[in-house]
Design a protein around this motif. Structure first.
Motif, short mmCIF file in Angstrom:
data_model
loop_
_atom_site.label_atom_id
_atom_site.label_comp_id
_atom_site.label_asym_id
_atom_site.label_seq_id
_atom_site.Cartn_x
_atom_site.Cartn_y
_atom_site.Cartn_z
N ILE A 450 0.86 -1.18 0.00
CA ILE A 450 0.00 0.00 0.00
C ILE A 450 0.89 1.22 0.00
O ILE A 450 1.81 1.34 0.82
CB ILE A 450 -0.94 0.00 1.22
CG1 ILE A 450 -1.99 -1.10 1.04
CG2 ILE A 450 -1.62 1.36 1.39
CD1 ILE A 450 -2.95 -1.25 2.16
N LEU A 452 1.64 4.61 0.94
CA LEU A 452 1.08 5.45 2.00
C LEU A 452 1.02 6.92 1.61
O LEU A 452 0.16 7.66 2.10
CB LEU A 452 1.92 5.29 3.27
CG LEU A 452 2.00 3.87 3.81
CD1 LEU A 452 2.71 3.87 5.16
CD2 LEU A 452 0.62 3.26 3.95
N TRP A 604 -4.86 3.94 -0.24
CA TRP A 604 -6.04 3.96 0.63
C TRP A 604 -7.22 4.61 -0.10
O TRP A 604 -8.36 4.22 0.06
CB TRP A 604 -5.76 4.70 1.92
CG TRP A 604 -4.93 3.96 2.93
CD1 TRP A 604 -3.86 4.45 3.60
CD2 TRP A 604 -5.12 2.63 3.43
NE1 TRP A 604 -3.36 3.52 4.48
CE2 TRP A 604 -4.12 2.39 4.39
CE3 TRP A 604 -6.03 1.61 3.15
CZ2 TRP A 604 -4.00 1.18 5.08
CZ3 TRP A 604 -5.92 0.40 3.84
CH2 TRP A 604 -4.92 0.20 4.78
N VAL A 616 -4.52 -6.51 5.74
CA VAL A 616 -3.15 -6.03 5.79
C VAL A 616 -2.42 -6.70 6.94
O VAL A 616 -2.80 -6.53 8.10
CB VAL A 616 -3.11 -4.50 6.02
CG1 VAL A 616 -1.68 -4.00 5.94
CG2 VAL A 616 -3.99 -3.77 5.02
N THR A 618 0.92 -6.79 8.94
CA THR A 618 2.18 -6.09 9.17
C THR A 618 3.17 -6.96 9.92
O THR A 618 4.23 -6.51 10.30
CB THR A 618 1.95 -4.80 9.98
OG1 THR A 618 1.19 -5.15 11.14
CG2 THR A 618 1.20 -3.78 9.18
N SER A 636 2.27 -0.46 11.34
CA SER A 636 0.85 -0.43 11.65
C SER A 636 0.42 1.00 11.94
O SER A 636 -0.64 1.45 11.48
CB SER A 636 0.54 -1.30 12.88
OG SER A 636 0.98 -2.60 12.66
N LEU A 639 0.31 2.99 8.69
CA LEU A 639 -0.84 2.57 7.88
C LEU A 639 -2.14 3.14 8.44
O LEU A 639 -2.99 3.64 7.71
CB LEU A 639 -0.92 1.04 7.84
CG LEU A 639 0.04 0.37 6.86
CD1 LEU A 639 0.29 -1.08 7.24
CD2 LEU A 639 -0.53 0.45 5.44
N THR A 642 -2.32 7.02 7.89
CA THR A 642 -2.58 7.43 6.51
C THR A 642 -3.99 7.03 6.08
O THR A 642 -4.65 7.73 5.32
CB THR A 642 -1.54 6.82 5.55
OG1 THR A 642 -1.41 5.42 5.84
CG2 THR A 642 -0.18 7.49 5.74
#
Ligand SMILES: Nc1ncnc2c1ncn2[C@@H]1O[C@H](COP(=O)(O)OP(=O)(O)O)[C@@H](O)[C@H]1O
Ligand SMILES: [Mg+2]
Length: 793
Positions: A450, A452, A604, A616, A618, A636, A639, A642
């Motif tokens: 992903i 960010l 996102w 997700v 991590t 984490s 993520l 964001t």
């Protein structure tokens, strides 16, 4: 053996909190009760059980009902089985006894008594309290003795209330110490009980010893009279007497002649325990002190204890309290009592989570906005619960039910995990539901990552501020203060530019790769590869800006002006000081360089706009690269922050247009360990953005205080068993806020996979109830076949 009847008592409501009413009702029981009725309380694997056993009598059922009514229970005639214990002990009064303290207790909470006992009962323990009406003479003796104890003052005492009973108390456990502790716990739980007690073993041989003493005496007398040679008849009589005595001794000792201990022995199987009859002989009465005619003062004498030593006189309410199946969730009967779940959760208002009694329990889909949080120790079933709600969400997404308040297909579903096998569960549920799922693994470069801080979401200025904000969120306000924040913001502006347009900057500086991530360049700019590299990078960037005549309105021009104060006019050592703290923060994240460099990337914004389902992970993944806990935690945090930013930008007004974003996280600490910002925002504002948080956490006490407050303020709280007493207390207070009786012990004693649920339906808070959660995952980890049908899809 006496015929007997036994009645199980199960919870039927809330015990009468008004002490006067409770005293009155328990008195009604005491008056109807056949003598020798025994209240038994025991714990087995299923929990605490309460029952009353009475000798066969016309009033048996009626009295059981009266007892049940006084403690808000149902009574059902049923065989009972006490745990068989190696040790049985009884309680009695010490030889010399006096009242120790004087406590007038009015209005003690009977439910409290039951709970206090429940706390002391281990699996396999039992307690029995046998009771009878006092004889008239006993009452008289008792009053006299008591008032002498109280110095002849008039006094209120539970044992002089109408309905006061003579009781005997027994306990069974694995060993003597535990049984004795249990007995002491019983008396400690009796409000207003003020006599010292000691414990003894009700053994038949010791019961026979007085008889044996008498026969010995008779034998001695026979020897004496025999030796005189006269009194033939008397001697013979003495011998006969001694012989009968020995015989009786043997029979009592072997339990062939009923004695109190032999009845106790039988009681272990029937539940019916003995209480001694009133004494026949008048006890030595108390004497007041007086001065005789010679002027000599005679001390007062307390007189003899007026009851058999194994008996106590107590108010009926004190013992009735032990019949109360009010130990909350500690009671097995209680935790499966269907009547406890409020009617509102019995309809299909959302995900089916478990059962209360035989009735399925649902959480309200329309109220998921107010948040769901599961709290409890490890292994209590939190994750299984969260996976189930996730499964339901994906079922609903793939087959929208169209029910009012249900989220339907327009729902971005995001689950955060930190274990590979945890992610498997989510993925399996989504696949079962037929909902396409994206699996993102920090440790597996072959999968999509992903992005960010993708360029699409805004200018370099915006993204640099976002990156600094995300780091501040992740590391905590104390860790990244104003100055570090400002430095990070400036450095990231430059780093984004370099990473997105390395030509002429990174490509011409030795010591940095040509295609690195913003984190790599940010670290390099802060001297991670030496001050020379940092200066060269900054210089190249400024040079490019000049060469292209980039104004401040452009990303390049902006970045160039932002880093200027960090490089011009600062000595390398000054710069070192400035950079050291923020650089330390991001160096660990450099271990995730493969993450930033992945070719396939989601954003996102895309996840939200297109209502994707994403899991997700991590943490470590199967066969993936090793990932240390710190990196898991930091990633984490980034993520989550964001995503939060993306929700704020993309989801405004979603609630009104029936779009949703359901967030799942199994260990909240990872997402909000040090900072309450997001969680409080979710609670206060998430609703209008369509956000529905579903969280679990194991170490509630380790959360930031404000995070803890925010999550315990969620609309739905599931309290699983909890070791931490403060947390248990806080939750119990919360559940009891509407006046229902919940104690920390209820939470501490919960069996696994059972939770106390406090939830909302149609924005209305429902009284808390216990619910046995259902596990819809088979032993091999697959979703059970009929899951779809169970959830109504
Ligand atoms: N409702 C349930 N019924 C039966 N077994 C369960 C239930 N919930 C969990 N379990 C079992 O307990 C194990 C641990 O549960 P889990 O949800 O992972 O605990 P936690 O997340 O609280 O640590 C599961 O793997 C499962 O085998
Ligand atoms: Mg878990």
């Amino acid at each position: 053996m006496t015929d007997f009847r036994s009645f199980l008592l199960t919870r039927a409501g809330t015990i009468e909190a008004n002490p006067t009413t409770f005293i009155m009702r328990s008195k009604a029981w005491a008056n109807a009760r056949p003598d020798g009725s025994t209240i038994v309380v025991w714990r087995d694997e299923a929990g605490i059980h309460n029952a009353v056993v009475t000798p066969e009598d016309a009033s048996a059922r009626d009295s059981a009902v009266k007892l049940a009514v006084s403690v808000a229970a149902h009574s059902d005639e049923s065989d009972i089985e006490l745990p068989l214990t190696p040790v049985v002990r009884g309680a009695r009064i010490p030889r010399r006894v006096s009242i120790e303290t004087r406590e007038t207790v009015a209005g003690a909470d009977p439910a409290e008594t039951a709970r206090a006992l429940a706390l002391s009962l281990a699996v396999g323990d039992w307690v029995a309290i046998s009771s009878r009406q006092p004889a008239r003479r006993e009452k008289k003796w008792w009053r006299r003795w008591l008032s002498a104890q109280f110095g002849n003052e008039r006094s209120q005492h539970h044992s002089t209330r109408e309905g006061a009973s003579v009781v005997a108390v027994y306990a069974g456990s694995v060993d003597r110490v535990s049984a004795d502790n249990l007995l002491h716990a019983v008396f400690a739980a009796l409000p207003g009980f003020d006599l010292p007690i000691e414990t003894y073993a009700p053994s038949t041989w010791s019961a026979s010893s007085p008889v044996f003493g008498l026969s010995l005496a008779a034998a001695v007398a026979a020897l004496v009279t025999g030796a005189t040679g006269r009194l033939q008849l008397v001697t013979t009589l003495f011998w006969v007497f001694a012989a009968v005595g020995v015989l009786v001794t043997l029979l009592v000792g072997a339990g062939r002649i009923p004695s109190l201990p032999s009845k106790v022995r039988v009681g272990r199987f029937t539940g019916l325990f003995p209480v001694r009859r009133a004494m026949l002989r008048r006890p030595r009465p108390p004497k007041r002190s007086f001065v005789d005619k010679d002027g000599v003062t005679h001390d007062s004498e307390p007189g003899d204890y007026p009851l058999p030593r194994t008996s106590f006189m107590v108010g009926a309410d004190l013992i009735a309290a032990f019949a109360a199946p009010q130990a909350g969730a500690a009671s097995g009967e209680n935790s499966t009592a269907g009547r406890e779940a409020p009617a509102a959760v019995q309809d299909n208002v959302g995900p089916l989570i478990g059962v209360a009694g035989d009735i399925g329990v649902h959480l309200s889909a329309a109220d998921m906005f107010s948040g769901i949080i599961a709290l409890g120790s490890a292994g209590t079933g939190k994750s299984v619960f969260v996976h189930n709600v996730f499964g339901w969400t994906t079922l609903e997404k793939a087959n929208p039910s169209g029910r009012p308040g249900f989220p339907g297909a327009r729902n971005a579903v995001i689950a955060f995990e930190n274990k590979g096998d945890g992610a498997d569960h989510y993925v399996r549920f989504a696949q079962y539901a037929g909902d396409p799922v994206y699996r993102v693994e920090l440790g597996d470069p072959a999968r999509a990552g992903i992005d960010l801080f993708p360029p699409q979401i805004g200018s370099v200025e915006f993204r640099a501020r976002l990156a600094a904000g995300a780091l501040k969120y992740t590391f905590g306000e104390d860790s990244i203060q104003e100055r570090s924040f400002d430095t990070l913001r400036r450095v990231f502006a430059a780093a984004f530019v370099i990473s997105e347009h390395p030509e002429g900057i990174a490509t011409v500086v030795d010591g940095v790769p040509d295609a690195g991530s913003p984190f790599l360049y940010a670290a390099a700019l802060m001297g991670e590869r030496g001050d020379d590299v940092a200066v060269a990078l900054a210089g190249q960037l400024q040079g490019e800006a000049m060469r292209l005549d980039a104004g401040e309105g452009t990303d390049l021009g902006f970045a160039s002006t932002q880093i200027t104060p960090l490089f011009s006019g600062l000595t390398p050592s000054k710069r070192g000081d400035l950079f050291q703290a923020p650089r330390n923060k991001i160096t660990n994240l450099l271990a995730a360089e493969q993450w930033w460099a992945r070719p396939a990337r989601l954003t996102w914004d895309q996840v939200l706009d297109e209502h994707l389902t994403v899991v997700v992970n991590t943490g470590q993944s199967h066969g993936g690269r090793p990932i240390d806990d710190k990196l898991t935690e930091e990633m984490s945090g980034l993520l989550m922050y964001t995503l939060y930013d993306a929700i704020k930008r993309r989801c405004s007004g979603w609630q009104e247009v029936d779009r949703h974003c359901t967030l799942f996280a199994d260990e909240l600490k990872l997402l909000a360990g040090k900072n309450p910002e997001i969680i409080t925002w979710l609670r206060d504002q998430g609703r209008s953005y369509g956000v529905q948080p579903v969280f679990a956490t194991q170490r509630t006490e380790q959360l930031d205080k404000r995070v803890k407050e925010a999550v315990t303020g969620f609309g739905t709280v599931l309290a699983f068993a909890q070791d931490n007493p403060q947390v248990a207390k806080q939750l119990a207070d919360d559940f009891a806020a509407d006046g229902s009786p919940w104690l920390p012990a209820d939470i501490v004693n919960l069996p696994p996979y059972v939770a106390i649920v406090r939830t909302k339906v149609a924005k209305t808070r429902q009284p808390a109830f216990t619910c046995a959660l259902t596990n819809f995952e088979a032993a091999d980890g697959t979703v059970v076949e009929d899951y779809r049908a169970a959830q109504g899809y």
